[in-house]
Design a protein around this motif. Structure first.
Motif, PDB file in Angstrom:
ATOM      1  N   GLY A  98      10.348 -20.081  -1.444  1.00 22.93           N
ATOM      2  CA  GLY A  98      11.360 -19.886  -2.465  1.00 22.93           C
ATOM      3  C   GLY A  98      10.913 -18.925  -3.541  1.00 22.93           C
ATOM      4  N   GLU A  99      11.759 -18.752  -4.485  1.00 17.88           N
ATOM      5  CA  GLU A  99      11.498 -17.811  -5.595  1.00 17.88           C
ATOM      6  C   GLU A  99      11.566 -18.509  -6.940  1.00 17.88           C
ATOM      7  OE1 GLU A  99      10.529 -14.649  -5.351  1.00 17.88           O
ATOM      8  OE2 GLU A  99      10.599 -14.762  -3.178  1.00 17.88           O
ATOM      9  N   GLN A 120      11.181 -40.814  -4.937  1.00 16.55           N
ATOM     10  CA  GLN A 120      11.487 -39.908  -6.049  1.00 16.55           C
ATOM     11  C   GLN A 120      10.679 -38.614  -5.983  1.00 16.55           C
ATOM     12  OE1 GLN A 120      11.518 -41.841  -9.860  1.00 16.55           O
ATOM     13  NE2 GLN A 120      12.541 -43.624  -9.030  1.00 16.55           N
ATOM     14  N   THR A 121       9.939 -38.413  -4.900  1.00 15.02           N
ATOM     15  CA  THR A 121       9.219 -37.161  -4.704  1.00 15.02           C
ATOM     16  C   THR A 121      10.211 -36.142  -4.156  1.00 15.02           C
ATOM     17  OG1 THR A 121       7.151 -38.323  -4.291  1.00 15.02           O
ATOM     18  CG2 THR A 121       7.319 -36.060  -3.470  1.00 15.02           C
ATOM     19  N   GLN A 122      10.175 -34.919  -4.698  1.00 17.44           N
ATOM     20  CA  GLN A 122      11.180 -33.931  -4.318  1.00 17.44           C
ATOM     21  C   GLN A 122      10.571 -32.544  -4.139  1.00 17.44           C
ATOM     22  OE1 GLN A 122      14.330 -32.402  -7.133  1.00 17.44           O
ATOM     23  NE2 GLN A 122      15.550 -33.756  -5.824  1.00 17.44           N
ATOM     24  N   LEU A 123      11.071 -31.842  -3.132  1.00 22.78           N
ATOM     25  CA  LEU A 123      10.699 -30.466  -2.858  1.00 22.78           C
ATOM     26  C   LEU A 123      11.994 -29.669  -2.783  1.00 22.78           C
ATOM     27  CD1 LEU A 123       8.466 -28.427  -1.942  1.00 22.78           C
ATOM     28  CD2 LEU A 123       8.947 -29.169   0.390  1.00 22.78           C
ATOM     29  N   ALA A 124      12.089 -28.580  -3.545  1.00 19.96           N
ATOM     30  CA  ALA A 124      13.291 -27.741  -3.544  1.00 19.96           C
ATOM     31  C   ALA A 124      12.873 -26.311  -3.226  1.00 19.96           C
ATOM     32  CB  ALA A 124      13.991 -27.810  -4.897  1.00 19.96           C
ATOM     33  N   VAL A 164      17.752 -25.817  -0.366  1.00 23.27           N
ATOM     34  CA  VAL A 164      17.208 -26.954   0.373  1.00 23.27           C
ATOM     35  C   VAL A 164      16.545 -27.934  -0.594  1.00 23.27           C
ATOM     36  CG1 VAL A 164      15.702 -27.670   2.263  1.00 23.27           C
ATOM     37  CG2 VAL A 164      16.721 -25.391   2.295  1.00 23.27           C
ATOM     38  N   VAL A 165      16.827 -29.207  -0.401  1.00 25.46           N
ATOM     39  CA  VAL A 165      16.189 -30.264  -1.187  1.00 25.46           C
ATOM     40  C   VAL A 165      15.675 -31.324  -0.209  1.00 25.46           C
ATOM     41  CG1 VAL A 165      16.474 -32.020  -2.970  1.00 25.46           C
ATOM     42  CG2 VAL A 165      17.693 -29.842  -3.174  1.00 25.46           C
ATOM     43  N   VAL A 166      14.369 -31.585  -0.286  1.00 23.75           N
ATOM     44  CA  VAL A 166      13.728 -32.592   0.545  1.00 23.75           C
ATOM     45  C   VAL A 166      13.278 -33.713  -0.392  1.00 23.75           C
ATOM     46  CG1 VAL A 166      11.861 -33.064   2.184  1.00 23.75           C
ATOM     47  CG2 VAL A 166      12.899 -30.779   2.097  1.00 23.75           C
ATOM     48  N   ILE A 174      12.628 -39.558   4.806  1.00 26.35           N
ATOM     49  CA  ILE A 174      12.612 -38.251   4.145  1.00 26.35           C
ATOM     50  C   ILE A 174      13.989 -37.654   4.377  1.00 26.35           C
ATOM     51  CG2 ILE A 174      11.623 -35.932   4.146  1.00 26.35           C
ATOM     52  CD1 ILE A 174       8.970 -37.208   5.012  1.00 26.35           C
ATOM     53  N   ALA A 175      14.718 -37.403   3.288  1.00 27.07           N
ATOM     54  CA  ALA A 175      16.080 -36.870   3.373  1.00 27.07           C
ATOM     55  C   ALA A 175      16.053 -35.374   3.092  1.00 27.07           C
ATOM     56  CB  ALA A 175      16.980 -37.579   2.370  1.00 27.07           C
ATOM     57  N   VAL A 176      16.811 -34.618   3.864  1.00 24.90           N
ATOM     58  CA  VAL A 176      16.901 -33.171   3.681  1.00 24.90           C
ATOM     59  C   VAL A 176      18.367 -32.794   3.527  1.00 24.90           C
ATOM     60  CG1 VAL A 176      16.360 -30.895   4.640  1.00 24.90           C
ATOM     61  CG2 VAL A 176      14.881 -32.850   5.166  1.00 24.90           C
ATOM     62  N   SER A 177      18.674 -32.016   2.496  1.00 19.52           N
ATOM     63  CA  SER A 177      20.020 -31.455   2.369  1.00 19.52           C
ATOM     64  C   SER A 177      19.869 -29.943   2.199  1.00 19.52           C
ATOM     65  CB  SER A 177      20.771 -32.074   1.183  1.00 19.52           C
ATOM     66  OG  SER A 177      20.144 -31.728  -0.024  1.00 19.52           O
ATOM     67  N   ALA A 178      20.806 -29.196   2.803  1.00 23.17           N
ATOM     68  CA  ALA A 178      20.729 -27.735   2.781  1.00 23.17           C
ATOM     69  C   ALA A 178      22.090 -27.164   3.137  1.00 23.17           C
ATOM     70  CB  ALA A 178      19.685 -27.252   3.785  1.00 23.17           C
ATOM     71  N   ASP A 179      22.248 -25.869   2.920  1.00 25.30           N
ATOM     72  CA  ASP A 179      23.483 -25.192   3.311  1.00 25.30           C
ATOM     73  C   ASP A 179      23.574 -25.015   4.821  1.00 25.30           C
ATOM     74  OD1 ASP A 179      24.192 -24.985   0.639  1.00 25.30           O
ATOM     75  OD2 ASP A 179      23.408 -22.949   0.431  1.00 25.30           O
TER      76      ASP A 179
END
Length: 173
Positions: A81-82, A57-61, A51-53, A29-34
């Motif tokens: 999130g909004e 190919q499953t993704q959570l933003a 944030v993007v998890v 599970i890869a996470v990228s964020a500020d």
């Protein structure tokens, strides 16, 4: 008094591939964020800012994601999130699943995904909308609450199911 309206959606959700992230998989599970804050002693990692998890190919933003771990591994993912957005790609049997809500909580050990505040789940041309949607991935049961309207009366849950879908789209109930 609870305003939960139970729905066992045989056609739309019986084979819904909304199993979220596969914590039994070897796929990372890869996470990228500020920004990130890791508290190893508590087993909590908080990510903020775009944030993007991703797993396969499953993704959570989301704006903010909190991951909870214990000795057994990752046990809970909370996204805010909004709105926060969830996407699971199409399979041979099912159309792509997209969901959004202000809060998305995946509790792996409870086999539950909760969508809170302005929750919408779309699979192909089918749609399910409510203020609070709880999906039990083990039992394949969706329970939804419509929330309250401006005058304090109970809100409604909305479901749109396509009665006929072209073969192979996975949209047939």
């Amino acid at each position: 008094m609870s305003r939960w309206l139970p729905w066992t959606l045989i056609g739309l959700f019986a084979s819904l591939p909304l199993a979220a992230f596969d914590l039994q998989s070897d796929a990372p599970i890869a996470v990228s964020a500020d920004n990130a804050r890791l508290d190893d002693a508590k087993g909590v990692a908080t990510y903020t800012g775009d944030v993007v998890v991703t797993q396969n190919q499953t993704q959570l933003a989301a704006d903010r994601v909190v991951l909870y771990r214990d000795a057994e591994g990752l046990k809970r993912i909370e996204a805010y999130g909004e709105p926060a957005r969830y996407r699971q790609p199409a399979t041979a049997e099912q159309a792509e699943t997209r969901a959004r809500a202000r809060t998305i909580i995946y509790a792996a050990r409870d086999s539950e995904i909760t969508f809170k505040e302005q929750a919408v789940i779309e699979q192909g041309a089918n749609l399910f909308r409510g203020e609070h949607i709880l999906y039990d991935t083990a039992e394949r049961v969706v329970t939804a609450e419509g929330g309250q309207t401006g005058d304090g009366s109970p809100g409604r849950v909305e479901m749109i199911i396509q009665p006929n879908a072209p073969s192979g789209t996975g949209n047939q109930p």
